[in-house]
Design a protein around this motif. Structure first.
Motif, short mmCIF file in Angstrom:
data_model
loop_
_atom_site.label_atom_id
_atom_site.label_comp_id
_atom_site.label_asym_id
_atom_site.label_seq_id
_atom_site.Cartn_x
_atom_site.Cartn_y
_atom_site.Cartn_z
N ASN A 75 0.83 -1.21 0.00
CA ASN A 75 0.00 0.00 0.00
C ASN A 75 0.86 1.26 0.00
N GLN A 76 1.88 1.29 0.85
CA GLN A 76 2.76 2.46 0.91
C GLN A 76 3.54 2.63 -0.38
N PHE A 77 4.00 1.52 -0.95
CA PHE A 77 4.73 1.58 -2.22
C PHE A 77 3.85 2.16 -3.32
N LEU A 78 2.61 1.73 -3.38
CA LEU A 78 1.69 2.23 -4.40
C LEU A 78 1.43 3.73 -4.20
N LYS A 79 1.24 4.13 -2.96
CA LYS A 79 0.99 5.54 -2.67
C LYS A 79 2.21 6.41 -3.00
N ASN A 80 3.37 5.96 -2.57
CA ASN A 80 4.57 6.79 -2.65
C ASN A 80 5.24 6.75 -4.02
N MET A 81 5.17 5.63 -4.72
CA MET A 81 5.88 5.46 -5.98
C MET A 81 4.95 5.43 -7.19
N VAL A 82 3.93 4.59 -7.12
CA VAL A 82 3.11 4.35 -8.30
C VAL A 82 2.14 5.49 -8.57
N MET A 83 1.42 5.93 -7.55
CA MET A 83 0.44 7.02 -7.76
C MET A 83 1.14 8.29 -8.22
N LYS A 84 2.30 8.56 -7.67
CA LYS A 84 3.06 9.74 -8.07
C LYS A 84 3.42 9.65 -9.56
N LYS A 85 3.82 8.46 -9.99
CA LYS A 85 4.21 8.27 -11.38
C LYS A 85 3.00 8.36 -12.30
N CYS A 86 1.86 7.88 -11.83
CA CYS A 86 0.65 7.86 -12.66
C CYS A 86 0.12 9.26 -12.94
N VAL A 87 0.38 10.21 -12.06
CA VAL A 87 -0.16 11.57 -12.25
C VAL A 87 0.84 12.49 -12.93
N GLU A 88 2.03 12.00 -13.19
CA GLU A 88 3.03 12.84 -13.87
C GLU A 88 2.63 13.15 -15.30
#
Length: 334
Positions: free
Chosen positions: A321-334
């Protein structure tokens, strides 16, 4: 098979296919209309002749799918389930002539007003389907190793190739531990007939609101909650959590399997949903990156949100969950 759901495949006709329709199926003076297909390379056509219509499938690029499709369709029909009747077949070329179930796709028909009715029919059909025996085809087992491989492909296709993330050793270890946990949980469930894509884009509303079932050629023996997740946490349409839980418990209360408590069954369902949705992200990104098909990108946010919400519930998936929040979601909104 239905129109306007997914991208229509190339309209270049296969002359052998048209010859088969005329010479082997006995169809003359017919109208052939291309239909939208699924995520495969199969092509579908509505064949209209006088006051009759059929669905013709050209799977010449995926011939191997025709034999299991036919075997499973015929087996499920023996249990009273609504799968397409096969009027003609040519396994050597990958051609089938099938029942036309019309255009009332679940995905297009579902509303908050009618969802209870349609889902109850689909859940009742699922309970029958899970205990069907398949003749003339041996189902493979959806093992923990198979699931682990799918989850490793998620890492390759979604995280690395699609998002361009560079994973360090600790991230690799965290993901591997999480994947092992999800795969082992799924493998511990009762193993039943598993459609593998039992969702709103593969179900049809038939007369008297019966459910028509499509796209089952990739069936396995697998976890009892897999198809339930596909149906109720659908990558193409979503529902409020309280309504989803009500439908899950409707299914649980009617399970003929050895009784498992409500809490444990909901946990099975949640953990299975994470595996299923991680696999879906792999599929959507691979269709785009490898096959140049961008249609499925629109479903990534919904699918990712399912994983975020569910992984926050369980201590074993909190690192994911933390990995998705910190890494993946950030990348998805770039």
């Amino acid at each position: 098979m239905t129109e306007n759901c997914f991208m229509i495949k190339s309209l270049t006709m296969n002359p052998i296919f048209e010859q088969w329709l005329t010479q082997q199926c006995g169809l003359t003076s017919y109208q052939l209309d291309p239909l939208a297909g699924d995520a495969s390379f199969r092509r579908y056509f509505r064949v209209r002749q006088a006051n009759r219509s059929f669905i013709a499938m050209d799977a010449s690029s995926e011939k191997s799918s025709c034999v299991p499709f036919a075997a499973i369709a015929r087996s499920l029909r023996k249990y009273g389930l609504n799968t397409p009747e096969i009027f003609a077949e040519d396994f050597d070329h990958g051609f089938l002539l099938l029942t036309d179930f019309g255009d009332r796709l679940y995905l297009k028909e579902l509303t908050l007003t009618n969802a209870d009715m349609h889902y109850s029919h689909a859940l009742d059909a699922l309970q029958i389907m899970q205990h069907c025996k398949i003749e003339n085809w041996t189902l493979k087992s959806f093992t923990a190793d198979f699931m682990r491989n799918e989850l490793m492909l998620f890492k390759e296709w979604f995280l690395e190739k699609h998002l361009g993330l560079i994973l360090n050793d600790s991230m690799h270890d965290m993901l591997t531990n999480c994947f092992n946990f999800l795969a082992d949980s799924a493998a511990s469930q009762p193993q039943v007939f598993m459609h593998r894509d039992y969702h709103s884009a593969n179900l049809m509303v038939l007369p008297q609101n019966q459910v028509g079932i499509l796209d089952f050629q990739d069936a396995f023996l697998g976890p009892v909650t897999y198809d339930l997740v596909s149906l109720l946490r659908d990558c193409y349409i979503s529902w409020p959590n309280d309504i989803v839980q009500k439908w899950v418990l409707y299914f649980w209360e009617r399970m003929p399997l050895p009784r498992i408590c409500e809490k444990d069954f909901l946990r099975w369902f949640d953990l299975m949903s994470m595996q299923r949705h991680l696999k879906a992200l792999l599929t959507f990104s691979r269709k785009y990156r490898r096959d140049q098909n961008a249609h499925y990108l629109q479903h990534i946010p919904r699918t990712l949100n399912y994983i975020l919400a569910t992984s926050a519930i369980y201590p074993e998936t909190s690192a994911l969950n933390q990995f998705l929040k910190n890494m993946v979601m950030k990348k998805c909104v770039e």
